[in-house]
Design an enzyme around this catalytic site. Structure first.
Site, PDB file in Angstrom:
ATOM      1  N   ASP A  12       0.704  -1.211   0.018  1.00  0.00           N
ATOM      2  CA  ASP A  12       0.144  -0.128  -0.083  1.00  0.00           C
ATOM      3  C   ASP A  12       0.848   1.320   0.050  1.00  0.00           C
ATOM      4  OD1 ASP A  12      -2.325   1.553   0.598  1.00  0.00           O
ATOM      5  OD2 ASP A  12      -1.774   1.844   2.562  1.00  0.00           O
ATOM      6  N   ASP A  14      -0.322   5.356   0.842  1.00  0.00           N
ATOM      7  CA  ASP A  14      -0.717   6.318   1.824  1.00  0.00           C
ATOM      8  C   ASP A  14      -0.678   5.796   3.080  1.00  0.00           C
ATOM      9  OD1 ASP A  14      -0.707   8.146  -0.450  1.00  0.00           O
ATOM     10  OD2 ASP A  14      -2.730   8.407  -0.147  1.00  0.00           O
TER      11      ASP A  14
END
Length: 266
Positions: A12, A14
């Protein structure tokens, strides 16, 4: 036949590889260098658009690798006609009764300046964030009861709603784990490692051989996942790229890959 790579890392962005506030990945440089040294592909997996992820790939020096875009709803450069998905999604959203539709402010309802305001991105990067093909992130301003009714009404139309690091994201149901399965079928790694911080990462973390929940003080922590009981999934103490860096280096050491060399470099 090409030999399988030892490790593929799915990450991932952010709040995980990128700092939640500054979007910087600099604290992860040692682990990024280690992955490059051993030839372990880094597959970005995010709610970000293809345009955004291609830009980050270039900054990281990993252009040309597969990537999972828009919360798993598609792969980078997978389908030229994917914009049809976004148009259908917006149509389903706008068919909802006004009392359910009004509290959801999607990126399609915002101009680039508004997206920049709520994300901290530059205007140019905010415009890239609006280049949706598969999914619609947005902000919810209503109460919890109306939110539940909103999600139920969308589900009846085949639209799922997933909570990410910042936004409630709508799509036609694919997850990051679905994109992960497609990449694994291409690369055939011996081991898989996944890192994330939000509920929309849960399936990906569970599907990997090794999962890492990266601390993110800006949001409520993920509830316990089944893989944590057997240490398949661990949690970092440090947030964002700092925690990411420490976890990746520790797992490389655990797998005895920290001294492995990319065969293309002798």
């Amino acid at each position: 036949m090409k030999a399988a790579t030892s490790l593929v890392v799915f990450s991932d962005l952010d709040g995980t590889l990128l700092d939640h506030d500054t979007y910087s990945w600099s604290a992860a440089r040692p682990a990024l260098s280690a992955l490059r040294r051993i030839g372990a592909p880094l597959i970005l997996s995010s709610s970000k658009t293809a345009v955004e992820i291609a830009k980050i790939q270039k900054e990281l020096g990993i252009s040309g690798l597969p990537a999972i875009v828009e919360n798993g709803a598609g792969l980078l450069d997978a389908r030229p006609d994917a914009a049809d998905d976004y148009a259908r999604l917006r149509l389903q959203l706008d068919r909802l009764p006004r009392d359910l539709r009004a509290p959801f402010e999607g990126f399609g309802d915002m101009d680039a300046a508004r997206v920049a305001q709520i994300t901290g991105l530059s205007l140019g990067d905010a415009a890239n964030a609006k280049s949706r093909a598969y999914s619609e992130p947005g902000l919810w301003s209503g109460d919890a009861q109306t939110r539940a009714a909103f999600i139920t009404a969308l589900a009846a139309q085949g639209v799922s709603a997933r909570e990410g690091g910042r936004f409630l994201t709508l799509s036609f149901g694919a997850t990051k784990a679905d994109g992960m399965a497609q990449v694994i079928s291409q690369l055939k790694p011996r081991y898989t490692l996944a890192l994330g911080d939000a509920p929309n990462d849960a399936e990906m973390l569970t599907a990997a051989d090794f999962g890492v929940i990266v601390a993110n003080p800006s949001r409520a922590p993920l509830p316990p996942l089944s893989g944590e009981r057997g240490n398949q999934i661990i949690r970092t103490q440090h947030p964002g790229p700092e925690g990411w860096n420490m976890a990746v280096l520790a797992i490389l050491k655990q797998l005895d890959l920290d001294q492995e060399r990319d065969p293309t470099h002798g």
